[in-house]
Design an enzyme around this catalytic site. Structure first.
Site, PDB file in Angstrom:
ATOM      1  N   THR A 175       0.868  -1.137   0.000  1.00 27.99           N
ATOM      2  CA  THR A 175       0.000   0.000   0.000  1.00 27.99           C
ATOM      3  C   THR A 175       0.911   1.195   0.000  1.00 27.99           C
ATOM      4  OG1 THR A 175      -1.494   1.323   1.279  1.00 27.99           O
ATOM      5  CG2 THR A 175      -0.334  -0.391   2.444  1.00 27.99           C
ATOM      6  N   THR A 204      -5.384   9.260  16.330  1.00 27.82           N
ATOM      7  CA  THR A 204      -5.275  10.268  17.379  1.00 27.82           C
ATOM      8  C   THR A 204      -3.906  10.900  17.437  1.00 27.82           C
ATOM      9  OG1 THR A 204      -4.727   8.525  18.965  1.00 27.82           O
ATOM     10  CG2 THR A 204      -7.038   9.172  18.808  1.00 27.82           C
TER      11      THR A 204
END
Length: 408
Positions: free
Chosen positions: A195, A408
Site C-alpha cells: 500500500t 489520534t
C-alpha cells in the site's frame, strides 16, 4: 557534468521528479494535517503519456476511480494532485464528488481539461475530505513559494519518517533521458500493489501500450515484492508520466534501447520499493530475501514473499534471534512444491541449514550479523535456475504503538 556511456544507466543521487525535462512539482500545508505539508502536485509542460498500476483491494477509493477514468480517455495526463492525511476512502457518493471537485479545481487553475488531472489521496479511511481547506490550498499551490520537488515529497507522506526519491539517466538515440520518482509508504504494505503511492516522471518518448507493459512487468519485480505488515490499502497506485521532452525516437518493444529503458525504470522502482520497505512503521532493519534454485519464477517469488511476510521471521530478526526454523516454516507454507531435503538457508554469510537439516553455526556471529541495519536471507532450493528477491522490514514494538493511535 556526469558522463553517460552508451548502454549505461547512471544513478543521479541529487535527482528528483523534476529532473526530467518539462516537469515541476510543489507542495504546501492546507490544514488537513495539524502542521506538516499535506497537498502536493506534479505538472508537465505538455500532456504526458501516463500508465498506472493500482491496489488489488476491492474497496478502491474515489481518487483511484477518477484517475483511471482520466487516463482511459486519452492515455495521458498533465498533472497529478495529491493530498495526505485523509484517504477519501469509504466516503460514498460525497467522496466521489469531492475527488471530481479536486480534479476540476486544479484543472481550472492550470487551464487544462479536467481529464488531464489525476488525483490521489492517502491517510485516514472513512472521513470526508475537508474540502474548504483543500480548495484554499489549490488556490495558492502554484505560487512560487510552494514550488519544489522536496515540498512535493514531503506533502505526500503519512507515517513515513522521511522522503523517498530516486533518479537515473541514460542515453537513447543520442539524447539524455531522465527517469525519476518519489513515493510514500510506511504501513499497510503488502505485495500486489499495496500500500503505497509512487509517482515516476520521465522525459522519454514512449507509446502508451509499451509504457503500460513495462510498468506492470517491473512492478511485479519491485513494488509487488515488498511487505511491511500484510495489509493491502484502498488507495494505492503507481503512476508513470512520460512527456517525450527528451526528443528520442518513440520507444517500443522493438526499439534497440528498449531493454535499457526498462533497466532504468526498474532501478528507480526498486530503489523506491526498498526505501518503502526500510521505512516500515517502527522498523529498524531492511530485510532482503534472496531465493534461487527455483523451478520457475512463480515459485521463487512465492517463497521469497512468504518469508518476508512472516511476522515470526520479522520479530526474530528484530530480536536478533537466528531462529532459522521460522524461515523454513514460512517456506513450507508458501504453497509451492519444495523438496525439503535439498533446502539450503543462510543468514548473510552464515549458513544455518543444508540439505534441509541444521548446519552447525556460530550463534554469537549470527546474532552480531542480525544487528546490522540491512539483513540478507539467502535460500537455495536446488531445484532449478530461477531466482527472485523480496524486501521487507522487522516488526517492532513501535509498529504497535504507531498503529494503535493512528487516528489520534
Amino acid at each position: 557534468m556526469q558522463v553517460i556511456k552508451a548502454k549505461e544507466v547512471v544513478n543521479v543521487p541529487d535527482g528528483n521528479v523534476t529532473s526530467p525535462k518539462g516537469f515541476k512539482a510543489g507542495g504546501l500545508h492546507c490544514g488537513i494535517k495539524k502542521k506538516r505539508l499535506d497537498l502536493g502536485y506534479i505538472y508537465s509542460e505538455v500532456p504526458a503519456v501516463t500508465a498506472g498500476v493500482y491496489t488489488t483491494n476491492l474497496f478502491q477509493a474515489p481518487p483511484l476511480v477518477v484517475t483511471q477514468e482520466s487516463i482511459a480517455k486519452e492515455q495521458k495526463v498533465q498533472a497529478i494532485l495529491v493530498n495526505s492525511g485523509n484517504a477519501n476512502a469509504c466516503t460514498g457518493e460525497q467522496g466521489m464528488k469531492d475527488a471530481y471537485t479536486m480534479q476540476s479545481l486544479f484543472a481550472e487553475k492550470l487551464n487544462i481539461p479536467n481529464h488531464f488531472v489525476a488525483v490521489t489521496s492517502t491517510g485516514v479511511i472513512g472521513v470526508p475530505l475537508p474540502m474548504e481547506k483543500i480548495k484554499d490550498g489549490i488556490e495558492h499551490i502554484l505560487s512560487d513559494e510552494y514550488e519544489g520537488s522536496s515540498l512535493f515529497e514531503q506533502a505526500i507522506l503519512t507515517t513515513d519518517t522521511g522522503v523517498k526519491n530516486s533518479c537515473v539517466q541514460l542515453e537513447i538515440d543520442g539524447e539524455i533521458v531522465s527517469i525519476a520518482g518519489a513515493a510514500k509508504g510506511s504501513g499497510m504494505i503488502h505485495p500486489n500493489m499495496a500500500t503505497m503511492l509512487g509517482f515516476i516522471t520521465t522525459d522519454a518518448a514512449i507509446d502508451y501500450e509499451d509504457l503500460s507493459f513495462a510498468l506492470k512487468e517491473i512492478t511485479n519485480h519491485t513494488f509487488n515484492m515488498i511487505t511491511v505488515d500484510g495489509d493491502t490499502s484502498t488507495n494505492d497506485m503507481v503512476l508513470v508520466m512520460a512527456n517525450g521532452k527528451a526528443g528520442n525516437n518513440s520507444l517500443t518493444k522493438n526499439h534497440p534501447d528498449w531493454e535499457l529503458f526498462k533497466k532504468g525504470l526498474k532501478m528507480v522502482s526498486e530503489s523506491l520499493a526498498k526505501q518503502i520497505a526500510r521505512d516500515g512503521e517502527g522498523a529498524t532493519k531492511l530485510i532482503e530475501v534472496h531465493v534461487k534454485g527455483a523451478m520457475n519464477l512463480e515459485t521463487a517469488r512465492a517463497v521469497s514473499k512468504s518469508i518476508i511476510s512472516s511476522n515470526l521471521v520479522k520479530t526474530a530478526i528484530y530480536g536478533t534471534d537466528a531462529n532459522w526454523g521460522r524461515i523454513v516454516c514460512a517456506i513450507g507454507y508458501s504453497g509451492q512444491s519444495i523438496d525439503p531435503n535439498r533446502l539450503e538457508v543462510s543468514l548473510g554469510p552464515i549458513k544455518v541449514v543444508k540439505n534441509g537439516l541444521p548446519y552447525p553455526f556460530d550463534e554469537r556471529g549470527a546474532t552480531a550479523y542480525l544487528q546490522q541495519e540491512n539483513v540478507h536471507v539467502y535460500v537455495d532450493l536446488h531445484q532449478g535456475d530461477v531466482a527472485a528477491t523480496a524486501w521487507g522490514c522487522d516488526l517492532t514494538y513501535d509498529y504497535v504503538k504507531i498503529n494503535a493511535s493512528y487516528r489520534t
